[in-house]
Design an enzyme around this catalytic site. Structure first.
Site, mmCIF file in Angstrom:
data_model
loop_
_atom_site.group_PDB
_atom_site.id
_atom_site.type_symbol
_atom_site.label_atom_id
_atom_site.label_comp_id
_atom_site.label_asym_id
_atom_site.label_seq_id
_atom_site.Cartn_x
_atom_site.Cartn_y
_atom_site.Cartn_z
ATOM 1 N N TYR A 134 38.749 46.070 34.697
ATOM 2 C CA TYR A 134 37.950 47.231 35.588
ATOM 3 C C TYR A 134 37.958 48.868 34.797
ATOM 4 C CZ TYR A 134 38.183 50.977 38.903
ATOM 5 O OH TYR A 134 37.548 52.357 39.245
ATOM 6 N N ASP B 56 24.262 45.044 50.384
ATOM 7 C CA ASP B 56 25.359 44.188 49.574
ATOM 8 C C ASP B 56 24.631 44.620 48.126
ATOM 9 O OD1 ASP B 56 26.722 42.929 47.898
ATOM 10 O OD2 ASP B 56 26.352 40.906 49.393
ATOM 11 N N SER C 268 35.225 56.312 37.217
ATOM 12 C CA SER C 268 36.593 56.199 37.494
ATOM 13 C C SER C 268 37.092 56.653 36.009
ATOM 14 C CB SER C 268 37.193 54.849 36.831
ATOM 15 O OG SER C 268 38.999 54.728 37.073
ATOM 16 N N LYS D 37 33.506 50.068 34.445
ATOM 17 C CA LYS D 37 33.400 52.006 34.952
ATOM 18 C C LYS D 37 32.778 52.191 33.371
ATOM 19 C CE LYS D 37 34.082 51.724 39.365
ATOM 20 N NZ LYS D 37 33.617 52.722 40.788
#
Length: 267
Positions: free
Chosen positions: A142, A50, A129, A146
C-alpha cells in the site's frame, strides 16, 4: 457557472463526504462507483466506472461531458487497502492493488487531459496517503502504490504546466471510514514466521482507522484546494504526529527513523 467535479470512488468514505460537501457548496458533482445502482440514496449523481477498465472510464467521462458539457476538477479518490507480509501476499493481489491505486488514476488522468487541454483549464487532485511517504511494516505494498502516485504527480505537473492544468496530491492519514473492511488482508497463517507480529500489527492498524479523524476534514481540505488559484504540490491531512512523521523522516538518520517505526508497531 458551477464547476463540474468528477470524484472516483464516490459512494462511501472520503469520496462520499467530499462529494456531499462540494454539492452543498454549489458544485456540479459526479461520483463514480463500480455498482452505482447500490446507492440510490446518494446526494449527488453516481456514474458507473471501474478504474481498471479503460472502456468504463471513457463511458463515464462521456456521460459527464454529455450532461454537463465540461469537466473542471478530477478527484482521483478510488483506492484499495492491502496488508500482509510482502513475502506472503500473492503476486496477483500486489498487481491488483497497484492497478487500482496507481495505474487506475493514471488511466483516468490520461482520459481527461485532452478535454481539459481543449478547455485550457482544469485541476486534478490525487488522493494518496501519508503512508506513501514511508515503508510501513505489513503495509509495504500500500505504501509503495501510494508513494508511486505521489511521484507520478510531481512528474505530471511539469509535463502539463503549459496547458493551464494544475495537479496536486492530498495525502490523508487515518480517517474513520470503511477502508479496513474493504482492504485485502493476507491471511494470518498458523505456521507463518510472521504470525504474531503481523497479527498484532493488523489489530493496531484497525484500531487506528476506527479511531481516525472525521472524513469531513478531508472535504474541507479538498474544497480549499479547489478554491486556491495556485495549488501546492503536496498537502497532508490528519493527526499532527502522522504529518510530523514525514518531517522526522527527512531529518532523522534512516536507522533511527526505522527504530522509531518499529517501536510504534511494537516490532
Amino acid at each position: 457557472m458551477s464547476k463540474v467535479v468528477l470524484i472516483t470512488g464516490g459512494s462511501s468514505g472520503i469520496g462520499k463526504s467530499v462529494g456531499e460537501y462540494l454539492s452543498q457548496k454549489g458544485f456540479a458533482v459526479y461520483g463514480t462507483s463500480r455498482n452505482p445502482e447500490r446507492y440510490p440514496e446518494s446526494k449527488f449523481t453516481l456514474v458507473k466506472l471501474d478504474v481498471s477498465d479503460a472502456v468504463s472510464i471513457a463511458a463515464a467521462i462521456n456521460t459527464v461531458m454529455r450532461e454537463a458539457g465540461r469537466l473542471d476538477v478530477l478527484i482521483n479518490n478510488a483506492g484499495a487497502g492491502i496488508t500482509g507480509p510482502i513475502e506472503e501476499i500473492p503476486d496477483a493481489e500486489i498487481q491488483r492493488n497497484f492497478d487500482t491505486n496507481l495505474f487506475g488514476p493514471i488511466r483516468v488522468i490520461k482520459a481527461v487531459l485532452p478535454l481539459m487541454r481543449i478547455q485550457n483549464s482544469g485541476l486534478i487532485i490525487n488522493i494518496t496517503s501519508i503512508a506513501g511517504y514511508m515503508g510501513l511494516p505489513y503495509r509495504g505494498v500500500y505504501s509503495a502504490s501510494k508513494g508511486a502516485l505521489e511521484l507520478i504527480t510531481e512528474a505530471f505537473r511539469m509535463e502539463i504546466k503549459d496547458f493551464n492544468i494544475h495537479m496536486t496530491n492530498v495525502a490523508p492519514g487515518d480517517f474513520a471510514t470503511n477502508i479496513a473492511a474493504g482492504r485485502y488482508h493476507a491471511p494470518i497463517l498458523e505456521h507463518s514466521p510472521y504470525k504474531k507480529p503481523y497479527g498484532d500489527t493488523l489489530k493496531l492498524m484497525d484500531t487506528h482507522v476506527s479511531s481516525g479523524k472525521d472524513p469531513q476534514l478531508m472535504a474541507d481540505a479538498i474544497y480549499k484546494v479547489i478554491t486556491t488559484e495556485h495549488p501546492k504540490i503536496h498537502y497532508k491531512v490528519g493527526e499532527f504526529m502522522q504529518k510530523f512523521s514525514i518531517v522526522l523522516k527527512r531529518i532523522l538518520p534512516d536507522k533511527v527513523y526505522e527504530k522509531m517505526l518499529m517501536n510504534h508497531y511494537k516490532l
